[in-house]
Design a protein around this motif. Sequence first.
Motif, mmCIF file in Angstrom:
data_model
loop_
_atom_site.group_PDB
_atom_site.id
_atom_site.type_symbol
_atom_site.label_atom_id
_atom_site.label_comp_id
_atom_site.label_asym_id
_atom_site.label_seq_id
_atom_site.Cartn_x
_atom_site.Cartn_y
_atom_site.Cartn_z
ATOM 1 N N PHE A 24 0.961 -1.176 0.027
ATOM 2 C CA PHE A 24 -0.128 -0.168 0.040
ATOM 3 C C PHE A 24 0.865 1.182 0.179
ATOM 4 C CE2 PHE A 24 -2.690 3.261 1.943
ATOM 5 C CZ PHE A 24 -3.850 3.093 1.194
ATOM 6 N N ILE A 25 2.027 1.050 0.558
ATOM 7 C CA ILE A 25 2.898 2.454 0.811
ATOM 8 C C ILE A 25 3.964 2.144 -0.095
ATOM 9 C CG2 ILE A 25 4.365 3.726 2.350
ATOM 10 C CD1 ILE A 25 1.789 3.762 3.431
ATOM 11 N N GLY A 26 3.980 3.409 -0.998
ATOM 12 C CA GLY A 26 5.038 3.255 -2.060
ATOM 13 C C GLY A 26 4.240 3.190 -3.498
ATOM 14 N N SER A 27 4.979 4.090 -4.296
ATOM 15 C CA SER A 27 4.473 3.944 -5.561
ATOM 16 C C SER A 27 5.534 4.319 -6.856
ATOM 17 C CB SER A 27 3.158 5.436 -5.998
ATOM 18 O OG SER A 27 2.948 5.366 -7.320
ATOM 19 N N PRO A 28 5.729 3.362 -7.802
ATOM 20 C CA PRO A 28 4.906 2.134 -7.814
ATOM 21 C C PRO A 28 5.303 1.077 -6.695
ATOM 22 C CG PRO A 28 6.401 2.529 -9.823
ATOM 23 C CD PRO A 28 6.632 3.686 -8.873
ATOM 24 N N ALA A 29 4.170 0.292 -6.609
ATOM 25 C CA ALA A 29 4.345 -0.525 -5.446
ATOM 26 C C ALA A 29 5.469 -1.435 -5.459
ATOM 27 C CB ALA A 29 2.719 -1.380 -5.265
ATOM 28 N N MET A 30 5.824 -1.947 -4.200
ATOM 29 C CA MET A 30 6.649 -3.196 -3.912
ATOM 30 C C MET A 30 6.130 -4.117 -4.876
ATOM 31 S SD MET A 30 7.697 -5.113 -0.521
ATOM 32 C CE MET A 30 9.074 -3.796 0.305
ATOM 33 N N ASN A 31 7.213 -5.006 -5.522
ATOM 34 C CA ASN A 31 7.128 -6.192 -6.278
ATOM 35 C C ASN A 31 7.111 -7.540 -5.129
ATOM 36 O OD1 ASN A 31 7.217 -5.134 -8.921
ATOM 37 N ND2 ASN A 31 9.167 -4.494 -8.164
ATOM 38 N N PHE A 32 6.022 -8.356 -5.578
ATOM 39 C CA PHE A 32 6.099 -9.550 -4.636
ATOM 40 C C PHE A 32 6.334 -10.813 -5.440
ATOM 41 C CE2 PHE A 32 3.205 -6.396 -2.457
ATOM 42 C CZ PHE A 32 3.977 -6.321 -1.270
ATOM 43 N N LEU A 33 7.375 -11.495 -5.298
ATOM 44 C CA LEU A 33 7.485 -12.651 -5.923
ATOM 45 C C LEU A 33 7.455 -14.012 -5.087
ATOM 46 C CD1 LEU A 33 10.913 -11.432 -7.680
ATOM 47 C CD2 LEU A 33 8.683 -12.000 -8.770
ATOM 48 N N THR A 34 6.808 -15.003 -5.402
ATOM 49 C CA THR A 34 6.675 -16.107 -4.587
ATOM 50 C C THR A 34 7.768 -17.241 -4.989
ATOM 51 O OG1 THR A 34 4.015 -16.111 -4.457
ATOM 52 C CG2 THR A 34 5.007 -18.424 -4.124
ATOM 53 N N MET A 35 8.332 -17.635 -4.169
ATOM 54 C CA MET A 35 9.715 -18.414 -4.271
ATOM 55 C C MET A 35 9.592 -19.663 -3.393
ATOM 56 S SD MET A 35 12.722 -15.700 -4.607
ATOM 57 C CE MET A 35 13.062 -14.346 -5.875
ATOM 58 N N LYS A 36 10.066 -20.657 -3.746
ATOM 59 C CA LYS A 36 10.292 -21.924 -2.985
ATOM 60 C C LYS A 36 11.903 -21.887 -2.480
ATOM 61 C CE LYS A 36 9.844 -26.666 -2.688
ATOM 62 N NZ LYS A 36 9.416 -28.118 -3.136
ATOM 63 N N VAL A 37 11.908 -22.002 -1.037
ATOM 64 C CA VAL A 37 13.349 -21.871 -0.498
ATOM 65 C C VAL A 37 13.975 -23.159 -0.604
ATOM 66 C CG1 VAL A 37 14.425 -21.372 1.563
ATOM 67 C CG2 VAL A 37 12.470 -20.255 1.134
ATOM 68 N N THR A 38 15.254 -23.482 -1.095
ATOM 69 C CA THR A 38 15.821 -24.601 -1.084
ATOM 70 C C THR A 38 17.353 -24.491 -0.650
ATOM 71 O OG1 THR A 38 17.081 -24.141 -3.354
ATOM 72 C CG2 THR A 38 14.885 -25.162 -3.363
ATOM 73 N N GLU A 39 18.168 -25.408 -0.198
ATOM 74 C CA GLU A 39 19.344 -25.365 0.459
ATOM 75 C C GLU A 39 20.136 -26.297 -0.395
ATOM 76 O OE1 GLU A 39 19.388 -25.767 4.612
ATOM 77 O OE2 GLU A 39 21.734 -25.279 4.735
ATOM 78 N N GLU A 40 21.289 -25.930 -0.797
ATOM 79 C CA GLU A 40 22.235 -26.528 -1.522
ATOM 80 C C GLU A 40 23.582 -26.196 -0.828
ATOM 81 O OE1 GLU A 40 21.803 -26.294 -5.681
ATOM 82 O OE2 GLU A 40 19.770 -25.706 -5.215
ATOM 83 N N ASN A 41 24.236 -27.173 -0.327
ATOM 84 C CA ASN A 41 25.637 -27.145 0.345
ATOM 85 C C ASN A 41 25.696 -26.113 1.024
ATOM 86 O OD1 ASN A 41 26.260 -29.316 -1.507
ATOM 87 N ND2 ASN A 41 26.868 -27.955 -3.384
ATOM 88 N N GLY A 42 24.573 -25.729 2.077
ATOM 89 C CA GLY A 42 24.743 -24.813 2.929
ATOM 90 C C GLY A 42 24.419 -23.405 2.392
ATOM 91 N N THR A 43 24.006 -23.092 0.881
ATOM 92 C CA THR A 43 23.546 -21.922 0.356
ATOM 93 C C THR A 43 22.199 -21.956 0.470
ATOM 94 O OG1 THR A 43 25.740 -21.895 -0.898
ATOM 95 C CG2 THR A 43 23.930 -20.490 -1.560
ATOM 96 N N ILE A 44 21.568 -20.769 0.577
ATOM 97 C CA ILE A 44 20.115 -20.657 0.520
ATOM 98 C C ILE A 44 19.566 -20.051 -0.709
ATOM 99 C CG2 ILE A 44 18.010 -19.926 1.706
ATOM 100 C CD1 ILE A 44 19.457 -21.859 3.364
ATOM 101 N N TYR A 45 18.667 -20.806 -1.338
ATOM 102 C CA TYR A 45 18.082 -20.289 -2.808
ATOM 103 C C TYR A 45 16.780 -19.868 -2.662
ATOM 104 C CZ TYR A 45 22.645 -21.747 -4.612
ATOM 105 O OH TYR A 45 23.973 -21.695 -5.040
ATOM 106 N N GLY A 46 16.023 -19.045 -3.503
ATOM 107 C CA GLY A 46 14.725 -18.729 -3.595
ATOM 108 C C GLY A 46 14.697 -19.256 -5.183
ATOM 109 N N ASP A 47 13.838 -20.088 -5.140
ATOM 110 C CA ASP A 47 13.363 -20.704 -6.747
ATOM 111 C C ASP A 47 11.964 -20.155 -7.327
ATOM 112 O OD1 ASP A 47 13.091 -21.935 -9.205
ATOM 113 O OD2 ASP A 47 13.496 -23.784 -8.190
ATOM 114 N N GLU A 48 11.883 -19.339 -8.157
ATOM 115 C CA GLU A 48 10.725 -18.622 -8.622
ATOM 116 C C GLU A 48 10.286 -19.444 -9.987
ATOM 117 O OE1 GLU A 48 8.926 -15.464 -10.964
ATOM 118 O OE2 GLU A 48 10.029 -16.811 -11.724
#
Length: 365
Positions: free
Chosen positions: A234-258
Amino acid sequence: MATVQLKNINKVYDNGFHAVKDANINIQDREFVVLVGPSGCGKTTTLRMVAGLEDISSGDLTIDDKRVNDVPPKDRDIAMVFQNYALYPHMTVHDNMAFGLKIRKFDKADIQARVNEAARILDIEALLDRKPKQLSGGQRQRVAVGRAIVRHPKVFLFDEPLSNLDAKLRVQMRAEISSLHTRLNATMIYVTHDQVEAMTMGDKIVVMKDGVIMQIGDPLTLYNYPTNRFVAGFIGSPAMNFLTMKVTEENGTIYGDEGNFKIELTGKVAQVAKEKVGKEIIFGIRPEDMVYAAENAPENTTISASVEVVEPLGAEIHIYVNTGSNQLVVRVPPSHMVQVGDAIKLTPNMDKVVVFDIETEEALN
Ligand code: ATP
């Protein structure tokens, strides 16, 4: 001195509709507080309860620590400026401003002094003999404010006072009301559905939705630290972007998979996302917090998308891009021209990303 406190205030209308739910707001002396939210969220109802124009179903309303739930409007020492100005059409500007004082039996000299003072503050001295229909929208708005000023109230209430003005005049009157607040040193409560008005005018902003207060804070706190997805969008124009991501972990690194791209999450974002490995999160990023990726940007550090719409605004460009599943808007300097159809890579500033729980939509970082 004028502090206003709402403690667990509820409004249930006669038809059973629960319009305001457990509102708690602390308004300090001389503060400019803006109630903002989409149509129907209960902001006008809240303001009208403060004014005494609407009964309070439950809770306590105090002004300067005195409970005023049952005090009639005229005895609350509050003046309200309405959206439609509510000027008397058959009276001159002078008489419109003087009327409230006359019926309160102020003496003539005092009325004259107060009307002259308000006219001077609002720069409408030359209009005192005119009738409302001989005024522009902005001038009528000033008279409506003048009618409040002459009362020297403890608290000023404004209900969307600028919504009938054109865009340019709105910007001008916004600045005038802010400067009036500084000059009068008064406590003001201002209702608007316009988040830009809220951000530019409020010392403190109360964001409402469906009768519930979502967050209270100063403009930058709301912008940088929204407590949930609604406030963030609601606050901010253009509005904040929202992306749904699945969280994965590979060798200790965290990823967001869109789905169309996978991005390494770092810093605080990684810390909160780590608790959600195997689950989905909402990744929130503001349009100005992404840049074109460098040519040699490592794989898994960028968002890939294609350009759908380019809006050159002069001082900046808004570029609408599509990842394949999500549309995003990016705000870049005017030198960064791209064409519709271009494939681009964007690097988000991870320090600015807000992660939201997919179910509760509460911010996690
Ligand atoms: P807007 O920006 O459209 O003025 P708002 O946030 O100021 O919206 P309110 O006018 O406070 O909203 O209304 C809040 C809710 O209460 C709305 O759903 C509205 O329909 C409802 N409402 C308002 N007045 C009454 C009434 N007298 N009886 C029943 N419901 C009402």
